[in-house]
Design a protein around this motif. Structure first.
Motif, short mmCIF file in Angstrom:
data_model
loop_
_atom_site.label_atom_id
_atom_site.label_comp_id
_atom_site.label_asym_id
_atom_site.label_seq_id
_atom_site.Cartn_x
_atom_site.Cartn_y
_atom_site.Cartn_z
N MET A 99 0.86 -1.19 0.00
CA MET A 99 0.00 0.00 0.00
C MET A 99 0.90 1.24 0.00
SD MET A 99 -3.00 -1.35 -0.16
CE MET A 99 -2.19 -2.55 -1.21
N LEU A 100 1.24 1.67 -1.18
CA LEU A 100 2.32 2.63 -1.40
C LEU A 100 2.16 3.95 -0.65
CD1 LEU A 100 4.99 2.95 -2.89
CD2 LEU A 100 3.72 3.72 -4.91
N PRO A 101 0.95 4.50 -0.47
CA PRO A 101 0.87 5.79 0.23
C PRO A 101 1.39 5.76 1.66
CG PRO A 101 -1.12 5.44 -1.04
CD PRO A 101 -0.33 4.16 -1.10
N HIS A 102 1.54 4.58 2.27
CA HIS A 102 2.10 4.50 3.63
C HIS A 102 3.60 4.77 3.66
CE1 HIS A 102 -1.64 3.10 5.17
NE2 HIS A 102 -1.56 1.87 4.72
N TYR A 103 4.29 4.66 2.51
CA TYR A 103 5.75 4.59 2.52
C TYR A 103 6.36 5.54 1.50
CZ TYR A 103 3.97 0.16 4.32
OH TYR A 103 3.25 -0.77 4.99
N SER A 104 7.68 5.69 1.60
CA SER A 104 8.40 6.41 0.56
C SER A 104 8.67 5.45 -0.59
CB SER A 104 9.73 6.96 1.09
OG SER A 104 10.71 5.96 1.14
N ALA A 105 8.61 5.95 -1.80
CA ALA A 105 8.86 5.12 -2.98
C ALA A 105 10.27 4.55 -2.96
CB ALA A 105 8.63 5.93 -4.25
N LEU A 106 11.24 5.32 -2.48
CA LEU A 106 12.62 4.84 -2.43
C LEU A 106 12.73 3.64 -1.50
CD1 LEU A 106 15.65 5.02 -3.01
CD2 LEU A 106 15.82 6.69 -1.14
N HIS A 107 12.10 3.72 -0.33
CA HIS A 107 12.19 2.61 0.63
C HIS A 107 11.62 1.33 0.05
CE1 HIS A 107 12.66 0.68 4.44
NE2 HIS A 107 11.36 0.51 4.62
N VAL A 108 10.46 1.43 -0.62
CA VAL A 108 9.85 0.25 -1.24
C VAL A 108 10.75 -0.29 -2.35
CG1 VAL A 108 7.86 -0.58 -2.55
CG2 VAL A 108 7.53 0.98 -0.62
N ALA A 109 11.31 0.60 -3.16
CA ALA A 109 12.20 0.17 -4.24
C ALA A 109 13.40 -0.59 -3.68
CB ALA A 109 12.66 1.37 -5.05
N GLU A 110 13.99 -0.09 -2.61
CA GLU A 110 15.14 -0.77 -2.00
C GLU A 110 14.75 -2.14 -1.47
OE1 GLU A 110 17.93 2.88 -0.39
OE2 GLU A 110 16.27 2.20 0.87
N GLN A 111 13.61 -2.23 -0.80
CA GLN A 111 13.17 -3.51 -0.27
C GLN A 111 13.03 -4.54 -1.38
OE1 GLN A 111 9.57 -2.18 1.65
NE2 GLN A 111 10.49 -2.30 3.68
N PHE A 112 12.43 -4.14 -2.48
CA PHE A 112 12.17 -5.10 -3.55
C PHE A 112 13.40 -5.35 -4.42
CE2 PHE A 112 8.01 -4.80 -1.95
CZ PHE A 112 7.34 -5.93 -2.40
N ARG A 113 14.35 -4.45 -4.41
CA ARG A 113 15.63 -4.75 -5.05
C ARG A 113 16.38 -5.81 -4.24
NH1 ARG A 113 16.13 -3.88 -9.66
NH2 ARG A 113 17.69 -5.43 -9.22
N VAL A 114 16.28 -5.73 -2.91
CA VAL A 114 16.87 -6.79 -2.07
C VAL A 114 16.17 -8.12 -2.33
CG1 VAL A 114 17.16 -7.60 0.31
CG2 VAL A 114 17.68 -5.22 -0.27
N LEU A 115 14.86 -8.11 -2.42
CA LEU A 115 14.12 -9.35 -2.70
C LEU A 115 14.52 -9.93 -4.05
CD1 LEU A 115 10.60 -8.29 -1.41
CD2 LEU A 115 12.07 -10.07 -0.44
N ASP A 116 14.73 -9.08 -5.05
CA ASP A 116 15.15 -9.56 -6.36
C ASP A 116 16.55 -10.18 -6.29
OD1 ASP A 116 14.58 -9.63 -9.35
OD2 ASP A 116 16.48 -8.54 -9.32
N ALA A 117 17.38 -9.67 -5.39
CA ALA A 117 18.71 -10.27 -5.22
C ALA A 117 18.60 -11.67 -4.61
CB ALA A 117 19.57 -9.38 -4.33
N LEU A 118 17.58 -11.87 -3.76
CA LEU A 118 17.38 -13.18 -3.14
C LEU A 118 16.74 -14.18 -4.11
CD1 LEU A 118 16.00 -12.07 0.35
CD2 LEU A 118 18.25 -13.07 -0.11
N ALA A 119 15.87 -13.69 -4.97
CA ALA A 119 15.16 -14.56 -5.93
C ALA A 119 15.16 -13.88 -7.29
CB ALA A 119 13.74 -14.82 -5.45
N PRO A 120 16.31 -13.86 -7.97
CA PRO A 120 16.44 -13.09 -9.22
C PRO A 120 15.40 -13.50 -10.26
CG PRO A 120 18.59 -13.86 -8.45
CD PRO A 120 17.56 -14.54 -7.60
N GLY A 121 14.74 -12.48 -10.82
CA GLY A 121 13.78 -12.74 -11.89
C GLY A 121 12.48 -13.36 -11.45
N ARG A 122 12.21 -13.39 -10.13
CA ARG A 122 10.99 -14.03 -9.64
C ARG A 122 10.10 -13.08 -8.83
NH1 ARG A 122 10.82 -18.51 -6.13
NH2 ARG A 122 12.91 -18.25 -5.27
N ILE A 123 10.42 -11.81 -8.78
CA ILE A 123 9.72 -10.90 -7.87
C ILE A 123 8.75 -9.99 -8.62
CG2 ILE A 123 9.98 -9.06 -6.18
CD1 ILE A 123 10.95 -11.80 -5.21
#
Length: 336
Positions: free
Chosen positions: A82-106
């Motif tokens: 729910m993006l309005p709760h957060y900064s776009a940068l923070h969400v982007a960083e979180q999901f870039r980390v997730l992509d590092a854990l599961a490349p191409g699956r996020i």
């Protein structure tokens, strides 16, 4: 023309069952992801809700990290953050980390709704000024997630979301249950997921048509791509499905009267009044519940009517085993 093979995916909300600790719902979600991966489902999405007595899934980014290391093939995603709760940068960083854990699956599904009541939304972020700035948030998120340079003159042009990857990036999806999300997905050239389970299908056709007619090809997507998230329950027989469906019907009726709580077992439900029995029967009549063959036929018909090749299935039952069996039966029906 031959109808294309229908892809099935999963949405799980970590629902709480009466008599079971709330934290067990989170562990059950992890187990269900592994189970549905083995069955051949394409995606496994999880939701974000706050201060909700029926749903324990409050932190999709944390749960996705666990799923990333517990699965191997299935795509994993949020439905949504729910993006309005957060900064776009923070969400982007979180999901870039997730992509590092599961490349191409996020998959990064984002929505505008609070996933809570107004007081809880304020508690999550007392300084929130994003609610009326959602399109700009989405624009910034897309740039940071994909490592794209911000527009000239942007205040954060020099800021990068890490870790970056040359091989992959999360796929951003727009979620919605109204025309607004459809229009925004079309404007940004993003895939779009309509929450059929929230509206019981009302507005789905209109939103999908609006999305397709107004879609602008983008860096992210060349042609429109959409799915529906549908509540469904398959059982060995229609009678068995009706039995387990009554828990869902009781919850829906109570929710509509402002009462939220864990999902009750069918045998422990308080009596339905005459009006509630009529309401429960109406809910059953419009549901995607029944025997496996019945549910499969309804889903195929829905996909054909809406021109879709993917349906995302959400299932609530008091019993963990009944939920898992429902996904098994549908996997068999669709030859996953």
């Amino acid at each position: 023309m031959t109808q294309p093979k229908l892809t099935l995916s999963v949405l799980d909300q970590s629902t709480v069952s009466h008599g079971t600790p709330e934290d067990q719902a989170i562990r059950d979600t992890v187990s269900l992801a592994q189970h549905t991966e083995a069955l051949g489902y394409s995606r496994f999405w999880i939701a974000e809700h706050h201060n909700h007595a029926s749903i324990a899934g409050s932190s999709p980014e944390v749960l996705l990290a666990a799923l990333a290391v517990k699965t191997e093939r299935i795509r994993l995603g949020s439905a949504g953050v729910m993006l309005p709760h957060y900064s776009a940068l923070h969400v982007a960083e979180q999901f870039r980390v997730l992509d590092a854990l599961a490349p191409g699956r996020i998959d990064l599904g984002v929505g505008r709704a609070p996933g809570s009541d107004g007081r809880t939304a304020h508690a999550l972020n007392p300084h929130n000024d994003h609610a009326d700035n959602f399109p700009a948030q989405v624009r910034d998120l897309l740039h940071w997630v994909n490592g794209l340079e911000m527009p000239e003159g942007h205040s954060f042009r020099s800021v990068t979301a890490h870790p970056m990857s040359e091989a992959s990036a999360p796929d951003v999806w727009m979620l919605g249950s109204s025309d607004y999300g459809a229009q925004l997905a079309a404007h940004f050239g993003l895939p779009y997921s309509f929450a059929h389970f929230i509206t019981d299908g009302r507005g789905a056709g209109q939103a999908l048509d609006l999305y397709r007619r107004n879609f602008k090809p983008s860096f992210f997507l060349k042609e429109p791509k959409a799915n529906l998230c549908v509540w469904a329950l398959a059982a060995e027989t229609e009678d068995e499905a009706r039995h387990w469906f009554r828990s869902r019907a009781r919850w829906r009726i109570d929710r509509n009267r402002g009462r939220l709580g864990p999902l009750l077992a069918p045998d422990d439900l308080p009596p339905f009044s005459r009006d509630e029995e009529v309401e429960a029967e109406n809910l059953w009549a419009q549901s995607y519940a029944g025997s496996a063959a019945q549910v499969a036929d309804k889903l195929r018909k829905l996909a054909q009517e809406q021109g879709l090749d993917e349906i995302v299935i959400l299932t609530w039952t008091h019993s963990r085993e009944v939920k898992r069996r429902s996904y098994e039966l549908l996997a068999a029906e669709f030859g996953l």
